[in-house]
Scaffold this motif. Sequence first.
Motif, mmCIF file in Angstrom:
data_model
loop_
_atom_site.group_PDB
_atom_site.id
_atom_site.type_symbol
_atom_site.label_atom_id
_atom_site.label_comp_id
_atom_site.label_asym_id
_atom_site.label_seq_id
_atom_site.Cartn_x
_atom_site.Cartn_y
_atom_site.Cartn_z
ATOM 1 N N LEU A 664 0.864 -1.171 0.000
ATOM 2 C CA LEU A 664 0.000 0.000 0.000
ATOM 3 C C LEU A 664 0.905 1.228 0.000
ATOM 4 O O LEU A 664 1.849 1.303 0.781
ATOM 5 C CB LEU A 664 -0.903 0.046 1.233
ATOM 6 C CG LEU A 664 -2.148 -0.835 1.252
ATOM 7 C CD1 LEU A 664 -1.773 -2.264 1.613
ATOM 8 C CD2 LEU A 664 -3.159 -0.288 2.252
ATOM 9 N N ALA A 665 0.623 2.184 -0.863
ATOM 10 C CA ALA A 665 1.404 3.423 -0.911
ATOM 11 C C ALA A 665 0.482 4.561 -1.302
ATOM 12 O O ALA A 665 -0.408 4.400 -2.146
ATOM 13 C CB ALA A 665 2.564 3.310 -1.891
ATOM 14 N N SER A 666 0.690 5.712 -0.680
ATOM 15 C CA SER A 666 -0.141 6.877 -0.960
ATOM 16 C C SER A 666 0.721 8.125 -0.981
ATOM 17 O O SER A 666 1.846 8.145 -0.478
ATOM 18 C CB SER A 666 -1.253 7.022 0.086
ATOM 19 O OG SER A 666 -0.701 7.374 1.343
ATOM 20 N N ALA A 667 0.169 9.177 -1.543
ATOM 21 C CA ALA A 667 0.828 10.480 -1.566
ATOM 22 C C ALA A 667 -0.217 11.546 -1.305
ATOM 23 O O ALA A 667 -1.400 11.371 -1.625
ATOM 24 C CB ALA A 667 1.520 10.716 -2.901
ATOM 25 N N GLY A 668 0.224 12.655 -0.724
ATOM 26 C CA GLY A 668 -0.728 13.709 -0.438
ATOM 27 C C GLY A 668 -0.068 14.926 0.155
ATOM 28 O O GLY A 668 1.162 15.093 0.094
ATOM 29 N N ALA A 669 -0.887 15.786 0.732
ATOM 30 C CA ALA A 669 -0.407 17.038 1.310
ATOM 31 C C ALA A 669 -1.217 17.352 2.559
ATOM 32 O O ALA A 669 -2.368 16.917 2.702
ATOM 33 C CB ALA A 669 -0.523 18.175 0.301
ATOM 34 N N GLU A 670 -0.598 18.126 3.456
ATOM 35 C CA GLU A 670 -1.248 18.537 4.698
ATOM 36 C C GLU A 670 -1.000 20.015 4.954
ATOM 37 O O GLU A 670 0.081 20.534 4.639
ATOM 38 C CB GLU A 670 -0.697 17.764 5.906
ATOM 39 C CG GLU A 670 -1.104 16.325 5.994
ATOM 40 C CD GLU A 670 -0.553 15.670 7.252
ATOM 41 O OE1 GLU A 670 -0.998 14.547 7.561
ATOM 42 O OE2 GLU A 670 0.319 16.266 7.927
ATOM 43 N N LEU A 671 -1.996 20.672 5.518
ATOM 44 C CA LEU A 671 -1.816 21.974 6.141
ATOM 45 C C LEU A 671 -1.734 21.745 7.647
ATOM 46 O O LEU A 671 -2.560 21.016 8.212
ATOM 47 C CB LEU A 671 -2.984 22.909 5.827
ATOM 48 C CG LEU A 671 -2.916 23.698 4.522
ATOM 49 C CD1 LEU A 671 -4.184 24.514 4.349
ATOM 50 C CD2 LEU A 671 -1.691 24.605 4.491
ATOM 51 N N VAL A 672 -0.752 22.360 8.287
ATOM 52 C CA VAL A 672 -0.516 22.144 9.711
ATOM 53 C C VAL A 672 -0.643 23.483 10.419
ATOM 54 O O VAL A 672 0.083 24.438 10.115
ATOM 55 C CB VAL A 672 0.879 21.541 9.958
ATOM 56 C CG1 VAL A 672 1.085 21.273 11.445
ATOM 57 C CG2 VAL A 672 1.053 20.255 9.153
ATOM 58 N N LEU A 673 -1.573 23.566 11.374
ATOM 59 C CA LEU A 673 -1.820 24.790 12.125
ATOM 60 C C LEU A 673 -1.533 24.536 13.594
ATOM 61 O O LEU A 673 -2.111 23.634 14.205
ATOM 62 C CB LEU A 673 -3.273 25.240 11.944
ATOM 63 C CG LEU A 673 -3.715 26.479 12.737
ATOM 64 C CD1 LEU A 673 -2.946 27.709 12.289
ATOM 65 C CD2 LEU A 673 -5.215 26.701 12.578
ATOM 66 N N ASP A 674 -0.613 25.323 14.152
ATOM 67 C CA ASP A 674 -0.301 25.238 15.578
ATOM 68 C C ASP A 674 -1.134 26.277 16.316
ATOM 69 O O ASP A 674 -0.991 27.490 16.086
ATOM 70 C CB ASP A 674 1.192 25.486 15.813
ATOM 71 C CG ASP A 674 2.035 24.343 15.302
ATOM 72 O OD1 ASP A 674 1.771 23.198 15.689
ATOM 73 O OD2 ASP A 674 2.964 24.590 14.509
ATOM 74 N N VAL A 675 -1.993 25.813 17.211
ATOM 75 C CA VAL A 675 -2.898 26.688 17.940
ATOM 76 C C VAL A 675 -2.916 26.277 19.407
ATOM 77 O O VAL A 675 -2.279 25.309 19.816
ATOM 78 C CB VAL A 675 -4.335 26.627 17.364
ATOM 79 C CG1 VAL A 675 -4.361 27.063 15.917
ATOM 80 C CG2 VAL A 675 -4.904 25.220 17.509
ATOM 81 N N ALA A 676 -3.687 27.023 20.188
ATOM 82 C CA ALA A 676 -3.934 26.659 21.578
ATOM 83 C C ALA A 676 -5.317 27.160 21.951
ATOM 84 O O ALA A 676 -5.609 28.350 21.808
ATOM 85 C CB ALA A 676 -2.882 27.252 22.513
ATOM 86 N N VAL A 677 -6.189 26.257 22.383
ATOM 87 C CA VAL A 677 -7.500 26.663 22.877
ATOM 88 C C VAL A 677 -7.344 27.273 24.257
ATOM 89 O O VAL A 677 -7.964 28.266 24.601
ATOM 90 C CB VAL A 677 -8.465 25.467 22.896
ATOM 91 C CG1 VAL A 677 -9.824 25.871 23.468
ATOM 92 C CG2 VAL A 677 -8.640 24.917 21.486
#
Length: 713
Positions: A664-677
């Motif tokens: 199994l192999a996949s490719a993709g992209a992510e947006l990463v948001l560092d926050v604090a509630v």
Amino acid sequence: GNDDEWRIVSPDGWYAESPRWVGADSVVWSASNGREVTGVYMSPVSAAAAGSNTTAPRRVAWRNALDVNVPLDSSGDTLVYAQLERRDAYITRSDLYRRNGTREIQLTRGARLTQPDARHDGSIVAVQLAANASRLVRVSADGEVITPFTADRKGERWADPRWSPNGSEVVAVQLLPSGVQRVVVLDVTGQLRRVMSGGRGVFASPSFTPDGGRLVWASDASGSMQLETARRGAVTVVDTMSWLREDGLPTQASAVSTAVYEPTVSPDGRQVVALVQRGDGFHVAVAPLDTAGPPVRRTWYSSSARGASRAPANADSLRIDSLPSRKYSAKPMLWPRYWLPLVGEGRTGGATYGVASSGEDILGRHVWDASLLREPTLGETDGSLSYRYAGLGMPITGVSFTQEWDGTFMVRNDSGAALGLVARKRRFLTLSNTYIVPRIRWTASATVGLQYEMRDFKADADSVLGPADSGVRLGTRYPSFFFNSSYSTARLALRGVSIEEGFSISQSTSYRWLEDNPETGSFRSVLSARGFVPLNLPGYARHVLAVRGAAAWADTRTRTEFTVGGTSGVATELLPGVAVGDPARAFPVRGTAPGVQRGARVVGGTVEYRAPLVMFSRVPSPLTVYSDRLSFALFSDAARAWCPAALRSNTTVCLPNGVRDGWLASAGAELVLDVAVQYDAPLRLRVGSAVPYAAPVGVSRKGAFYVTLGGYF
């Protein structure tokens, strides 16, 4: 000089400390600029233009802390410096080091030395820290001999020692128990020769001009930290009182709009290098040395406080030090001080209600936490109780008990007919010892432990539980032992979007057996490794190329499978009763369903490119959400699980032969948001999409969009 006269040498800002001249036209300093791990930097002063520097400073080496780097030659290849190191999990000490080229030599061990300065013959003067005091000491060039230079007096502290050009005197800052600070000159025996200035204020970083006839330091006596200067005076005269008279005022050598710190005069005596504070932090800058400025007007502190040179009898530091001691007791700090209401979900989807609490003493010797959840309709209780004891230093001992109703299962007879549903309750009793060997540049750990798992079942109809000797009626018991270990050099900068340097490797091995049948025992082991390479591309942080590899193995008697697929993250309660995220998975393949493959052998890996996008300064929002930074990642995951021929008949662990068998192999992209509630509880939110580009028959290639919490690896 004023703002216009200062030429910036270091463009990055953030944290910088202790600039020193290297030869006639270069400076060296330590810095944490946010983009890189703390280090020492060097730059030619001639590259500095008015207001900015277009030439990036050269990073010379990594440093464990911000402290002085003293050049021993004009090339900058030989430096004496102080930095922190951890001696064990609880003790951190500052020691002296010497760098020869690329070789780092530790001169002292556990000596608590900081702020060194070296004389032309290699002799070192430094500050030695003690309980409620510090003193100046002389250290031989090889670090073997440490000799007190000033008396060890309770409540008295010293800082910023510097040799005179001819090595016959030392200038330093003396902090008296009364709160008065003084810039003083000592001879080579440590005897007081002259007090240059002082008062109730901040006096810091004094140094001589190259001819030894003048001193320059920083002080906030005028209202903000500015440079001050005064002539040394006759060396044959002992003068310890002129600083109390108004006619002994020094002159002001800078008038910047913010503040100036840690000055050092150039070898030709015409320029001064210092730290200039700006809105984005501290910058190393140079300016002409002004020795003809106006007298310093001490309007910030009252003049009466300036003469308080003697410590009062009840100085706070002395009074606290003389109080009677009592035997330490952790009990008052371990009582529950809060109750957090919890709302969860039971095994059938019904709501569960409960509370959680925890406690820890101020020394961290005792730590406990507990939670309890009740499903009122079914009468089922989930809960946990754990305790950690660190009073032995090493090992750290932990014991825990958990109970969970984790599922509903169909029971069938030997002919395959359905008998009914049973509910499973699992309880775990765990005892472990953890050994940690932490250093600032690497950390190693090992955990050994025992676990006892108890599985019990219940059903609405007693007949569903089977005969009196059935495993469903009697339940099953699984004793096990485990050994986990890790070694890591991974690190990141203050503004980093990811761990960006170094590597880590870890393993987990366990052996479990059925209590009534020891011959059913089986081993299983998981090995994983991660590596990180920084890429110096544009952005508020460095870009990172991250690689991960993992492998798992279980013997042919295993009763538990490894699974492949899904997204790995952190499952957490965003708010009480609001659980989000994905559990950490050893073999995720984003874009596929969790557990799409299973087996007794697994290999997998990931290649990921991570890059910064935006560091927020202000994000309007009707909610109290603290947004920090935004980054993105491009990735490819791959993994495969299978079973050896001897295990293929075990359908609990293995898929039928040929079913969903392959990579199994996949490719993709992510947006990463560092926050604090909550302000002090950071969260990493990952929003991504992945599509499989390799999958066996029976595995969907449609891909998936996902939202999860926590770092990937």
